[in-house]
Motif scaffolding. Structure first.
Motif, PDB file in Angstrom:
ATOM      1  N   ARG A   1       0.831  -1.364   0.425  1.00  0.00           N
ATOM      2  CA  ARG A   1      -0.114  -0.030   0.310  1.00  0.00           C
ATOM      3  C   ARG A   1       0.523   1.044  -0.004  1.00  0.00           C
ATOM      4  O   ARG A   1       0.508   2.453  -0.818  1.00  0.00           O
ATOM      5  N   SER A   2       1.926   1.242   1.480  1.00  0.00           N
ATOM      6  CA  SER A   2       2.884   2.884   1.116  1.00  0.00           C
ATOM      7  C   SER A   2       3.605   2.259  -0.344  1.00  0.00           C
ATOM      8  O   SER A   2       3.540   3.769  -0.713  1.00  0.00           O
TER       9      SER A   2
ATOM     10  N   GLN B   1      -1.592  -0.233  -7.069  1.00  0.00           N
ATOM     11  CA  GLN B   1      -1.001  -1.385  -5.040  1.00  0.00           C
ATOM     12  C   GLN B   1      -1.468  -2.729  -5.854  1.00  0.00           C
ATOM     13  O   GLN B   1      -1.257  -3.866  -6.015  1.00  0.00           O
TER      14      GLN B   1
ATOM     15  N   GLY C   1      -2.887   5.086  -5.440  1.00  0.00           N
ATOM     16  CA  GLY C   1      -3.619   4.414  -4.577  1.00  0.00           C
ATOM     17  C   GLY C   1      -4.473   2.481  -5.514  1.00  0.00           C
ATOM     18  O   GLY C   1      -3.005   1.795  -5.544  1.00  0.00           O
TER      19      GLY C   1
ATOM     20  N   GLU D   1       0.715   4.269  -3.250  1.00  0.00           N
ATOM     21  CA  GLU D   1       0.501   5.356  -2.776  1.00  0.00           C
ATOM     22  C   GLU D   1       1.038   6.583  -3.481  1.00  0.00           C
ATOM     23  O   GLU D   1       0.431   7.449  -4.094  1.00  0.00           O
TER      24      GLU D   1
END
Length: 397
Positions: free
Chosen positions: A57-58, A69, A65, A61
């Motif tokens: 996820r990080s 992912q 987003g 981002e």
């Protein structure tokens, strides 16, 4: 200059005909699709720039987003690409810029809370002095006195994983992956990397790992044409075979006692520590014979003393018999070089952060984290500028 500023790209990278750049292009040439190469680059860029834990996820981002992912998740866990050609390309890419002196094998412990991650199990960790629920892997690092980077990884499987066919199937573990002992995985991390290569002057492998079948390891590396240096314990039984020493009748005695008797061979050696400070210690290289079921092997015992005294602080056994005592000791000092780079760089780029459960996902993340490590290590050594700017990333999207 800070690390962050060093790794930023030259402004012309976005204008290159190949926007991947001279560094990344060869690394990802084996990936068949343009989209795969773009995702690989974004993943590495995220590992280099995201602060804190490197989760899917990080990393995503920065590039859209949820949709990104999903692309990254598919690329790491499901997309059909082989990580070994990428690792071999990294080896070829760094052969000249890093100028490695040896392959250093280092164990990596990844603590885990559950029991579903591939290879996870209860194991006693010597460096922690306790039993830990963890993954255990071994990395083969290309190392010089000034920099080091991991090139290949071998994930050790506890016996419970090797014998449980359903568990292996769910994690996608291939049939040929079956090392139940740490020493097997440690040796394979190097041997898989050099398989098929017959260099005129092959790099030696330097191993400082526990639970190693010494005789089997020596024979495996010799069969592969790879010189090897292995750290051994004080109680290892050896026979002295050095004509420079007196009162050697060929009887078996401990490595520590043998080193103690070799005072006449001690030499003061200077070497660079991981902070590139000049250090010194005393060392002796002693010709010895190691008993095996097939006969005795002729080797060198390298002993090192940090301070005056009879008992050596470290002992190494090696079939590298053509190098001086100083050269051998400097090879052994590549181990703390790798240890420092693991703590300062590999952890920071997320080598231990993979949260997936599959075998192929783990290896693909480790491959891309190794590339991120190489970028950071070479940049800190002032040898390259191989970061990626937004122009380059958009160009391959």
């Amino acid at each position: 200059m800070s690390t962050r500023s060093v790794i930023q790209p030259a402004s012309s990278i976005g204008q290159l005909e190949d926007p991947v750049g001279e560094f990344y292009g060869p690394l990802f040439a084996s990936l068949p699709r343009r989209g795969q190469r773009a995702t690989a680059m974004r993943y590495v860029h995220g590992l280099l720039t995201v602060q804190g834990r490197k989760t899917m996820r990080s990393l995503a981002e920065q590039y859209g987003g949820d949709a990104e992912q999903q692309r990254m998740q598919h690329f790491i866990s499901n997309s059909p690409w082989d990580w070994m050609p990428v690792r071999q390309a990294l080896r070829a890419q760094l052969q000249h810029s890093l100028e490695p002196q040896a392959w250093v094998v280092r164990q990596m412990i990844v603590p885990k809370a559950g029991n579903h991650s591939v290879g996870v199990g209860q194991a006693f960790v010597r460096m922690l002095g306790q039993t830990v629920n963890s993954q255990q892997a071994f990395g083969a690092w290309a190392a010089s006195e000034t920099a080091s980077t991991p090139m290949n990884w071998r994930l050790q499987l506890p016996e419970a994983w090797v014998t449980d066919t359903d568990r292996r199937r769910r994690a996608g573990v291939p049939e040929q992956q079956a090392e139940t002992f740490p020493g097997e995985a440690a040796c394979r991390s190097v041997l898989d990397l050099v398989d098929g290569y017959r260099d005129a002057d092959p790099l030696p492998a330097v191993l400082s790992v526990g639970s190693l079948d010494l005789v089997a390891a020596l024979r495996e590396f010799r069969a592969a044409g790879v010189p090897v240096m292995i750290q051994v314990g004080a109680g290892l039984q050896l026979a002295g075979a050095d004509a420079r020493l007196q009162n050697q009748a060929g009887e078996l005695i401990s490595a520590s006692r043998l080193a103690d008797s070799a005072g006449v061979l001690r030499r003061q050696v200077y070497w660079l520590d991981p902070q590139l400070r000049l250090s010194r210690s005393c060392a002796a290289a002693i010709r010895v014979m190691l008993p095996t079921p097939q006969g005795r092997l002729s080797l060198l015992l390298l002993a090192e003393w940090d301070r005056p005294g009879p008992k050596p602080d470290r002992l190494w056994l090696t079939d590298v018999t053509s190098r001086s005592t100083a050269e051998l000791l400097r090879l052994s000092k590549l181990v703390p070089r790798v240890d420092q780079d693991f703590e300062a760089i590999a952890k920071d780029v997320g080598i231990q952060d993979f949260e997936g459960r599959s075998f192929q996902g783990w290896h693909r993340h480790a491959t891309l984290a190794s590339i991120a490590h190489a970028v950071r290590a070479l940049a800190e050594a002032g040898q390259t500028r191989v970061g990626l700017d937004e122009t380059a990333l958009r160009a391959v999207s």
